[in-house]
Write a protein that holds these residues in place. Structure first.
Motif, PDB file in Angstrom:
ATOM      1  N   ALA A  78       0.849  -1.196   0.000  1.00  0.00           N
ATOM      2  CA  ALA A  78       0.000   0.000   0.000  1.00  0.00           C
ATOM      3  C   ALA A  78       0.879   1.238   0.000  1.00  0.00           C
ATOM      4  CB  ALA A  78      -0.915   0.007   1.224  1.00  0.00           C
ATOM      5  N   LEU A  79       0.451   2.233  -0.744  1.00  0.00           N
ATOM      6  CA  LEU A  79       1.152   3.514  -0.787  1.00  0.00           C
ATOM      7  C   LEU A  79       0.274   4.590  -0.158  1.00  0.00           C
ATOM      8  CD1 LEU A  79       3.433   5.428  -1.820  1.00  0.00           C
ATOM      9  CD2 LEU A  79       2.095   5.640  -3.940  1.00  0.00           C
ATOM     10  N   ILE A  80       0.827   5.324   0.809  1.00  0.00           N
ATOM     11  CA  ILE A  80       0.106   6.438   1.417  1.00  0.00           C
ATOM     12  C   ILE A  80       1.004   7.677   1.396  1.00  0.00           C
ATOM     13  CG2 ILE A  80      -1.301   4.981   2.920  1.00  0.00           C
ATOM     14  CD1 ILE A  80       0.557   5.652   5.235  1.00  0.00           C
ATOM     15  N   SER A  81       0.378   8.843   1.459  1.00  0.00           N
ATOM     16  CA  SER A  81       1.128  10.092   1.589  1.00  0.00           C
ATOM     17  C   SER A  81       0.835  10.672   2.961  1.00  0.00           C
ATOM     18  CB  SER A  81       0.739  11.082   0.476  1.00  0.00           C
ATOM     19  OG  SER A  81      -0.629  11.394   0.554  1.00  0.00           O
ATOM     20  N   ASP A  82       1.425  11.808   3.272  1.00  0.00           N
ATOM     21  CA  ASP A  82       1.188  12.413   4.584  1.00  0.00           C
ATOM     22  C   ASP A  82      -0.284  12.742   4.789  1.00  0.00           C
ATOM     23  OD1 ASP A  82       3.851  12.211   5.131  1.00  0.00           O
ATOM     24  OD2 ASP A  82       4.314  14.318   4.759  1.00  0.00           O
ATOM     25  N   ALA A  83      -0.961  13.135   3.725  1.00  0.00           N
ATOM     26  CA  ALA A  83      -2.378  13.482   3.808  1.00  0.00           C
ATOM     27  C   ALA A  83      -2.966  13.501   2.410  1.00  0.00           C
ATOM     28  CB  ALA A  83      -2.564  14.848   4.466  1.00  0.00           C
ATOM     29  N   GLY A  84      -4.186  13.010   2.276  1.00  0.00           N
ATOM     30  CA  GLY A  84      -4.862  13.024   0.990  1.00  0.00           C
ATOM     31  C   GLY A  84      -4.537  11.816   0.132  1.00  0.00           C
ATOM     32  N   THR A  85      -4.789  11.948  -1.160  1.00  0.00           N
ATOM     33  CA  THR A  85      -4.600  10.847  -2.098  1.00  0.00           C
ATOM     34  C   THR A  85      -3.216  10.899  -2.727  1.00  0.00           C
ATOM     35  OG1 THR A  85      -6.967  10.830  -2.623  1.00  0.00           O
ATOM     36  CG2 THR A  85      -5.495   9.749  -4.195  1.00  0.00           C
ATOM     37  N   PRO A  86      -2.424   9.842  -2.612  1.00  0.00           N
ATOM     38  CA  PRO A  86      -1.097   9.822  -3.234  1.00  0.00           C
ATOM     39  C   PRO A  86      -1.169  10.114  -4.732  1.00  0.00           C
ATOM     40  CG  PRO A  86      -1.346   7.974  -1.736  1.00  0.00           C
ATOM     41  CD  PRO A  86      -2.707   8.609  -1.856  1.00  0.00           C
ATOM     42  N   ALA A  87      -0.098  10.705  -5.248  1.00  0.00           N
ATOM     43  CA  ALA A  87       0.059  11.037  -6.667  1.00  0.00           C
ATOM     44  C   ALA A  87      -0.611  12.350  -7.046  1.00  0.00           C
ATOM     45  CB  ALA A  87      -0.433   9.926  -7.589  1.00  0.00           C
ATOM     46  N   ILE A  88      -1.437  12.937  -6.153  1.00  0.00           N
ATOM     47  CA  ILE A  88      -2.017  14.252  -6.418  1.00  0.00           C
ATOM     48  C   ILE A  88      -1.111  15.276  -5.734  1.00  0.00           C
ATOM     49  CG2 ILE A  88      -4.028  15.747  -6.206  1.00  0.00           C
ATOM     50  CD1 ILE A  88      -4.471  13.327  -7.986  1.00  0.00           C
ATOM     51  N   SER A  89      -0.160  15.823  -6.479  1.00  0.00           N
ATOM     52  CA  SER A  89       0.882  16.720  -5.942  1.00  0.00           C
ATOM     53  C   SER A  89       1.667  16.041  -4.825  1.00  0.00           C
ATOM     54  CB  SER A  89       0.260  18.038  -5.438  1.00  0.00           C
ATOM     55  OG  SER A  89      -0.250  18.784  -6.513  1.00  0.00           O
ATOM     56  N   ASP A  90       1.767  14.741  -4.890  1.00  0.00           N
ATOM     57  CA  ASP A  90       2.511  13.916  -3.939  1.00  0.00           C
ATOM     58  C   ASP A  90       3.118  12.739  -4.691  1.00  0.00           C
ATOM     59  OD1 ASP A  90       2.366  15.060  -1.344  1.00  0.00           O
ATOM     60  OD2 ASP A  90       0.278  14.459  -1.148  1.00  0.00           O
ATOM     61  N   PRO A  91       4.085  12.023  -4.099  1.00  0.00           N
ATOM     62  CA  PRO A  91       4.656  10.850  -4.763  1.00  0.00           C
ATOM     63  C   PRO A  91       3.579   9.807  -5.079  1.00  0.00           C
ATOM     64  CG  PRO A  91       5.981  11.493  -2.874  1.00  0.00           C
ATOM     65  CD  PRO A  91       4.715  12.293  -2.794  1.00  0.00           C
ATOM     66  N   GLY A  92       3.785   9.077  -6.154  1.00  0.00           N
ATOM     67  CA  GLY A  92       2.842   8.027  -6.509  1.00  0.00           C
ATOM     68  C   GLY A  92       2.774   7.748  -7.998  1.00  0.00           C
ATOM     69  N   PHE A  93       2.972   8.775  -8.807  1.00  0.00           N
ATOM     70  CA  PHE A  93       2.854   8.588 -10.249  1.00  0.00           C
ATOM     71  C   PHE A  93       3.906   7.629 -10.795  1.00  0.00           C
ATOM     72  CE2 PHE A  93       4.646   9.955 -14.376  1.00  0.00           C
ATOM     73  CZ  PHE A  93       3.626   9.507 -15.197  1.00  0.00           C
ATOM     74  N   LEU A  94       5.156   7.820 -10.406  1.00  0.00           N
ATOM     75  CA  LEU A  94       6.240   6.980 -10.937  1.00  0.00           C
ATOM     76  C   LEU A  94       6.010   5.507 -10.617  1.00  0.00           C
ATOM     77  CD1 LEU A  94       9.446   9.104 -10.160  1.00  0.00           C
ATOM     78  CD2 LEU A  94       8.297   8.795 -12.358  1.00  0.00           C
ATOM     79  N   LEU A  95       5.616   5.231  -9.381  1.00  0.00           N
ATOM     80  CA  LEU A  95       5.395   3.845  -8.975  1.00  0.00           C
ATOM     81  C   LEU A  95       4.180   3.251  -9.674  1.00  0.00           C
ATOM     82  CD1 LEU A  95       6.160   1.448  -7.250  1.00  0.00           C
ATOM     83  CD2 LEU A  95       4.883   2.457  -5.344  1.00  0.00           C
ATOM     84  N   THR A  96       3.124   4.025  -9.789  1.00  0.00           N
ATOM     85  CA  THR A  96       1.923   3.548 -10.483  1.00  0.00           C
ATOM     86  C   THR A  96       2.239   3.205 -11.927  1.00  0.00           C
ATOM     87  OG1 THR A  96       0.463   4.876  -9.065  1.00  0.00           O
ATOM     88  CG2 THR A  96      -0.430   4.151 -11.178  1.00  0.00           C
ATOM     89  N   ARG A  97       2.975   4.080 -12.609  1.00  0.00           N
ATOM     90  CA  ARG A  97       3.343   3.841 -14.010  1.00  0.00           C
ATOM     91  C   ARG A  97       4.225   2.606 -14.139  1.00  0.00           C
ATOM     92  NH1 ARG A  97       6.694   8.418 -17.083  1.00  0.00           N
ATOM     93  NH2 ARG A  97       8.223   7.752 -15.517  1.00  0.00           N
ATOM     94  N   ALA A  98       5.163   2.443 -13.198  1.00  0.00           N
ATOM     95  CA  ALA A  98       6.054   1.283 -13.248  1.00  0.00           C
ATOM     96  C   ALA A  98       5.260  -0.011 -13.060  1.00  0.00           C
ATOM     97  CB  ALA A  98       7.125   1.410 -12.172  1.00  0.00           C
ATOM     98  N   CYS A  99       4.266   0.006 -12.186  1.00  0.00           N
ATOM     99  CA  CYS A  99       3.432  -1.187 -11.984  1.00  0.00           C
ATOM    100  C   CYS A  99       2.677  -1.533 -13.260  1.00  0.00           C
ATOM    101  CB  CYS A  99       2.445  -0.951 -10.844  1.00  0.00           C
ATOM    102  SG  CYS A  99       3.172  -0.998  -9.197  1.00  0.00           S
TER     103      CYS A  99
END
Length: 238
Positions: A78-99
């Motif tokens: 699971a991927l979480i950010s400090d607050a809100g939905t990951p990848a929205i102005s937070d880390p997450g896009f690179l990992l999602t694309r790689a998956c």
């Protein structure tokens, strides 16, 4: 089959954590957190004992390959950010694309994100809008403003509190002092504020009152000037 779960977390109010999010975070083999200290408090509150690894904007290029390897080995992560939905102005896009490139399933849970309640709270048109996130710091900032000055859709921007006054002053310069905006601050928290008005009015307010907390700004798009309809005499002459 292994899967990467994108799990939203509360932007301020812990009651916004969903039952499903708690269950997933308890069931996965590993949680990737933007800041393990911040997320540690959240996990402790909901009695989630799953092991965490750090995954943030400064190390995601290095950690993504290892995460992909673990997912290929059969782990659920699971991927979480400090607050809100990951990848929205937070880390997450690179990992999602790689998956996706490696044929690994990705599932994003619905949940908290700051810009949706801000947009609705603003009272500005929300049938069409554009999400800008954080504007460039220096290089390209003026160019982006000149482009946004012609945008007719409602605009959504993120800004840190210590840069709010400067940003509002730039709005006056590039959008005009009468452009309608809404500054949404501390969403979902006890001292939530939605300050609506013209760019000049809102700037004046925050010049006198130092802003605090996370901030989303909603900006009305450039008014569309409709051409006057030609009367029947003009049409006949043409």
């Amino acid at each position: 089959m292994s899967k990467l779960y994108i799990v939203p977390t509360p932007i301020g109010n812990l009651e916004d954590m969903t039952f499903r999010a708690i269950r997933i975070l308890k069931e996965v083999d590993l949680i990737l957190a933007e800041d393990t200290r911040t997320s540690g408090k959240l996990l402790k509150h909901f009695e989630i004992g799953t092991h965490m690894h750090s995954h943030h904007m400064h190390n995601e290029h290095k950690t993504t390959e290892n995460v992909i390897s673990r997912l290929k080995a059969g782990e659920n992560i699971a991927l979480i950010s400090d607050a809100g939905t990951p990848a929205i102005s937070d880390p997450g896009f690179l990992l999602t694309r790689a998956c996706i490139e490696n044929g690994i399933a990705v599932e994003c849970l619905p949940g908290a994100t700051a810009f949706v309640p801000a947009l609705v709270n603003s009272g500005l048109p929300n049938d069409k809008f554009v999400f800008e996130g954080f504007l460039p710091e220096k290089k390209g900032r003026q160019t982006r403003y000149l482009e946004l000055a012609e945008e007719t859709r409602t605009m959504i921007l993120y800004v840190s509190p210590h840069k709010l006054v400067k940003t509002l002053a730039e709005f006056v310069t590039y959008f005009g002092e009468d452009r309608q905006i809404c500054v949404c601050r501390e969403l979902s928290k006890l001292h939530e504020e939605n300050r609506r008005g013209t760019a000049r009015e809102v700037l004046t307010h925050f010049e006198k009152t130092a802003p605090r907390g996370e901030i989303v700004i909603i900006v009305a798009g450039k008014p569309i000037v409709k051409e006057a309809k030609k009367n029947k005499f003009q049409k006949e002459e043409e």
